[in-house]
Design an enzyme around this catalytic site. Structure first.
Site, mmCIF file in Angstrom:
data_model
loop_
_atom_site.group_PDB
_atom_site.id
_atom_site.type_symbol
_atom_site.label_atom_id
_atom_site.label_comp_id
_atom_site.label_asym_id
_atom_site.label_seq_id
_atom_site.Cartn_x
_atom_site.Cartn_y
_atom_site.Cartn_z
ATOM 1 N N GLY A 15 1.109 -1.084 -0.311
ATOM 2 C CA GLY A 15 -0.093 0.156 -0.345
ATOM 3 C C GLY A 15 1.050 1.133 -0.311
ATOM 4 O O GLY A 15 0.701 2.468 0.705
ATOM 5 N N ALA A 16 2.054 1.375 -0.972
ATOM 6 C CA ALA A 16 3.067 2.165 -0.620
ATOM 7 C C ALA A 16 2.835 3.150 -1.635
ATOM 8 O O ALA A 16 3.171 4.434 -1.384
ATOM 9 C CB ALA A 16 3.807 2.091 -1.427
ATOM 10 N N SER A 150 -4.620 0.960 14.219
ATOM 11 C CA SER A 150 -5.338 2.768 14.692
ATOM 12 C C SER A 150 -6.207 2.437 16.383
ATOM 13 O O SER A 150 -5.836 1.314 17.274
ATOM 14 C CB SER A 150 -6.690 2.523 13.697
ATOM 15 O OG SER A 150 -7.724 3.296 14.830
ATOM 16 N N TYR A 163 -14.001 -2.501 11.723
ATOM 17 C CA TYR A 163 -12.451 -1.442 11.998
ATOM 18 C C TYR A 163 -12.201 -2.028 13.375
ATOM 19 O O TYR A 163 -10.743 -2.538 13.076
ATOM 20 C CB TYR A 163 -12.883 -0.467 11.436
ATOM 21 C CG TYR A 163 -12.010 0.642 11.155
ATOM 22 C CD1 TYR A 163 -10.591 0.070 10.064
ATOM 23 C CD2 TYR A 163 -10.736 1.640 12.347
ATOM 24 C CE1 TYR A 163 -9.262 1.042 9.662
ATOM 25 C CE2 TYR A 163 -10.424 2.798 12.403
ATOM 26 C CZ TYR A 163 -9.146 2.047 10.785
ATOM 27 O OH TYR A 163 -8.416 2.783 10.864
ATOM 28 N N ALA A 165 -12.676 -3.656 15.777
ATOM 29 C CA ALA A 165 -12.120 -4.886 16.250
ATOM 30 C C ALA A 165 -10.946 -6.190 15.196
ATOM 31 O O ALA A 165 -10.654 -6.269 15.341
ATOM 32 C CB ALA A 165 -13.290 -5.965 15.768
ATOM 33 N N LYS A 167 -8.297 -3.531 13.658
ATOM 34 C CA LYS A 167 -7.344 -2.813 14.672
ATOM 35 C C LYS A 167 -7.071 -3.535 15.796
ATOM 36 O O LYS A 167 -6.061 -4.176 15.884
ATOM 37 C CB LYS A 167 -7.549 -2.007 14.688
ATOM 38 C CG LYS A 167 -7.881 -1.379 12.767
ATOM 39 C CD LYS A 167 -6.185 -1.098 11.672
ATOM 40 C CE LYS A 167 -6.584 -0.581 11.033
ATOM 41 N NZ LYS A 167 -5.298 -0.738 10.086
HETATM 42 N N1 LIG Z 1 -6.018 8.506 8.263
HETATM 43 C C1 LIG Z 1 -6.006 8.791 9.395
HETATM 44 O O1 LIG Z 1 -7.256 9.695 10.101
HETATM 45 C C2 LIG Z 1 -5.944 7.094 10.311
HETATM 46 C C3 LIG Z 1 -6.050 6.276 11.612
HETATM 47 C C4 LIG Z 1 -5.907 5.674 12.099
HETATM 48 C C5 LIG Z 1 -5.145 4.452 11.035
HETATM 49 N N2 LIG Z 1 -5.066 4.953 10.027
HETATM 50 C C6 LIG Z 1 -4.451 3.755 8.983
HETATM 51 O O2 LIG Z 1 -3.300 4.152 7.866
HETATM 52 C C7 LIG Z 1 -3.525 3.027 6.642
HETATM 53 C C8 LIG Z 1 -3.908 3.742 5.744
HETATM 54 O O3 LIG Z 1 -3.232 4.686 5.329
HETATM 55 P P1 LIG Z 1 -3.431 5.569 3.902
HETATM 56 O O4 LIG Z 1 -5.138 6.446 3.950
HETATM 57 O O5 LIG Z 1 -2.795 7.225 4.327
HETATM 58 O O6 LIG Z 1 -3.491 4.981 2.760
HETATM 59 P P2 LIG Z 1 -4.330 4.692 1.503
HETATM 60 O O7 LIG Z 1 -5.384 4.283 2.239
HETATM 61 O O8 LIG Z 1 -4.085 5.951 0.369
HETATM 62 O O9 LIG Z 1 -3.480 3.579 0.634
HETATM 63 C C9 LIG Z 1 -2.780 3.695 0.468
HETATM 64 C C10 LIG Z 1 -2.467 2.647 -0.995
HETATM 65 O O10 LIG Z 1 -2.068 1.443 -0.502
HETATM 66 C C11 LIG Z 1 -2.689 1.370 -1.857
HETATM 67 N N3 LIG Z 1 -4.374 0.009 -1.507
HETATM 68 C C12 LIG Z 1 -5.785 0.526 -1.174
HETATM 69 N N4 LIG Z 1 -5.400 -1.602 -1.628
HETATM 70 C C13 LIG Z 1 -5.636 -2.238 -2.093
HETATM 71 C C14 LIG Z 1 -5.097 -3.701 -2.284
HETATM 72 N N5 LIG Z 1 -5.914 -4.180 -1.855
HETATM 73 N N6 LIG Z 1 -3.676 -4.150 -2.688
HETATM 74 C C15 LIG Z 1 -2.763 -3.064 -2.581
HETATM 75 N N7 LIG Z 1 -2.478 -1.725 -1.828
HETATM 76 C C16 LIG Z 1 -4.178 -1.258 -2.187
HETATM 77 C C17 LIG Z 1 -4.291 2.851 -2.483
HETATM 78 O O11 LIG Z 1 -3.949 2.346 -4.115
HETATM 79 C C18 LIG Z 1 -3.281 3.598 -2.021
HETATM 80 O O12 LIG Z 1 -2.067 3.289 -2.499
HETATM 81 C C19 LIG Z 1 -5.155 1.877 7.389
HETATM 82 O O13 LIG Z 1 -4.568 1.012 7.635
HETATM 83 C C20 LIG Z 1 -6.286 2.867 8.247
HETATM 84 O O14 LIG Z 1 -6.824 2.095 8.990
HETATM 85 C C21 LIG Z 1 -5.079 6.078 9.298
#
Ligand SMILES: NC(=O)c1ccc[n+]([C@@H]2O[C@H](COP(=O)([O-])OP(=O)(O)OC[C@H]3O[C@@H](n4cnc5c(N)ncnc54)[C@H](O)[C@@H]3O)[C@@H](O)[C@H]2O)c1
Length: 281
Positions: A15-16, A150, A163, A165, A167
């Site tokens: 998910g880079a 999270s 979500y 549960a 995490k």
């Molecule tokens: N933003 C917040 O406030 C917050 C808070 C707590 C936890 N998180 C956690 O942060 C993470 C998400 O971070 P983000 O919003 O920067 O990420 P995002 O959702 O923007 O995704 C990052 C990348 O992951 C790729 N991706 C999505 N599904 C995929 C799959 N099935 N296979 C391969 N690649 C995939 C996407 O194309 C994207 O480029 C999650 O684990 C989320 O639970 C976020």
């Protein structure tokens, strides 16, 4: 100069890529690992996003390869990790970014939404950790696994029960991996972000306590990347099974509703009561 021990290491980030208006944890974490000297396999479901982050790293003088896979599919996870290992010559560091919430009240949650959310936030982490761990064990050079959890896995995940549960499951999974894999020198940890929202990168520095959630300030995407970097590094060489909460103090809030005005005007008087001998003494 402090050495993070990441120079020449081989990192996989699942998910880079970066989606505008989202946090950018994959983007910032991949850049941080590359800046610390690691080669990065940038795995993403979207080809352009995978190529963009890999290109950004290479453009800055680092090493990176884009890999396209749907990391919720166990077969594709296996293939993506095989490709990453072939491209990098092994794997030492693994960071799983993928996750997201579905919203509903407990009484309304559909079984499909529940199952999909658990799969997207927990099951795919297991697929990735398992595939990477098999390589790390065979290499006999240890390694580091990090997942993005999270604060919702620690406190209530109101209106997104599945979500929270899932995490909480991630937080448990890193403990089990830590216990089972420690004998191979493999560490497993999680980062639990607070309210990063869409990144908070525009948040002015030096402004504190400006909202009711964070006693300090809302965490930014690069704060989460720094935590993932630290846990992946040699600085965390004896840290495993832990979840590093990066939430600007949100989960440290007191639960009493106490305010400054409640401090007694003569606190010493209360101390006098406390010190006064009771019936037996
Ligand atoms: N933003 C917040 O406030 C917050 C808070 C707590 C936890 N998180 C956690 O942060 C993470 C998400 O971070 P983000 O919003 O920067 O990420 P995002 O959702 O923007 O995704 C990052 C990348 O992951 C790729 N991706 C999505 N599904 C995929 C799959 N099935 N296979 C391969 N690649 C995939 C996407 O194309 C994207 O480029 C999650 O684990 C989320 O639970 C976020």
């Amino acid at each position: 100069m402090i050495d993070l021990g990441l120079s020449g290491k081989r990192a996989v980030v699942s998910g880079a890529g970066y989606i505008p208006e989202r946090a950018g944890h994959g983007w910032f974490t991949s850049l941080a690992l590359a800046e610390a000297g690691a080669s990065v396999a940038c795995i993403d479901i979207d080809e352009q996003r995978a190529e963009r982050i890999a290109g950004e790293i290479v453009g800055r003088g680092g090493n990176a390869v884009p890999i396209v896979a749907d990391m919720t599919d166990a077969v594709q996870v296996g293939r993506a990790v095989d490709d990453a290992v072939a491209a990098l010559g092994g794997v030492d560091v693994c960071v799983d970014i993928i996750g997201g919430a579905t919203w509903s009240k407990v009484e309304d949650f559909s079984t499909q939404a529940w199952d999909a959310t658990i799969h997207y936030n927990l099951t795919q982490v297991f697929y990735l950790f398992q595939a990477v761990t098999r390589y790390m064990i065979a290499q006999r050079t240890g390694g580091s696994l990090v997942a993005i959890a999270s604060v919702d896995g620690i406190a209530a995940a109101t209106y997104h029960a599945a979500y929270g549960a899932a995490k909480a499951g991630v937080i448990s999974l890193v403990k089990t991996c830590a216990d089972e894999l420690g004998r191979y020198g493999i560490r497993a940890n999680a980062v639990a972000p607070g309210n990063v929202g869409s990144g908070n990168e525009d948040q002015p520095p030096g402004e504190y306590a400006v909202n009711g959630i964070n006693p300090l300030a809302a965490p930014r995407a690069h704060d989460i990347a720094n935590a993932a970097l630290f846990l992946s590094s040699e600085l965390a060489a004896r840290i495993t099974g832990q979840t590093l909460v990066v939430d600007g103090g949100a989960t440290s809030r007191q639960m009493w509703g106490l305010t400054e005005s409640m401090i007694p005007s003569e606190p010493e008087a209360a101390l006098g009561d406390f010190m006064r001998p009771g019936p037996s003494g």
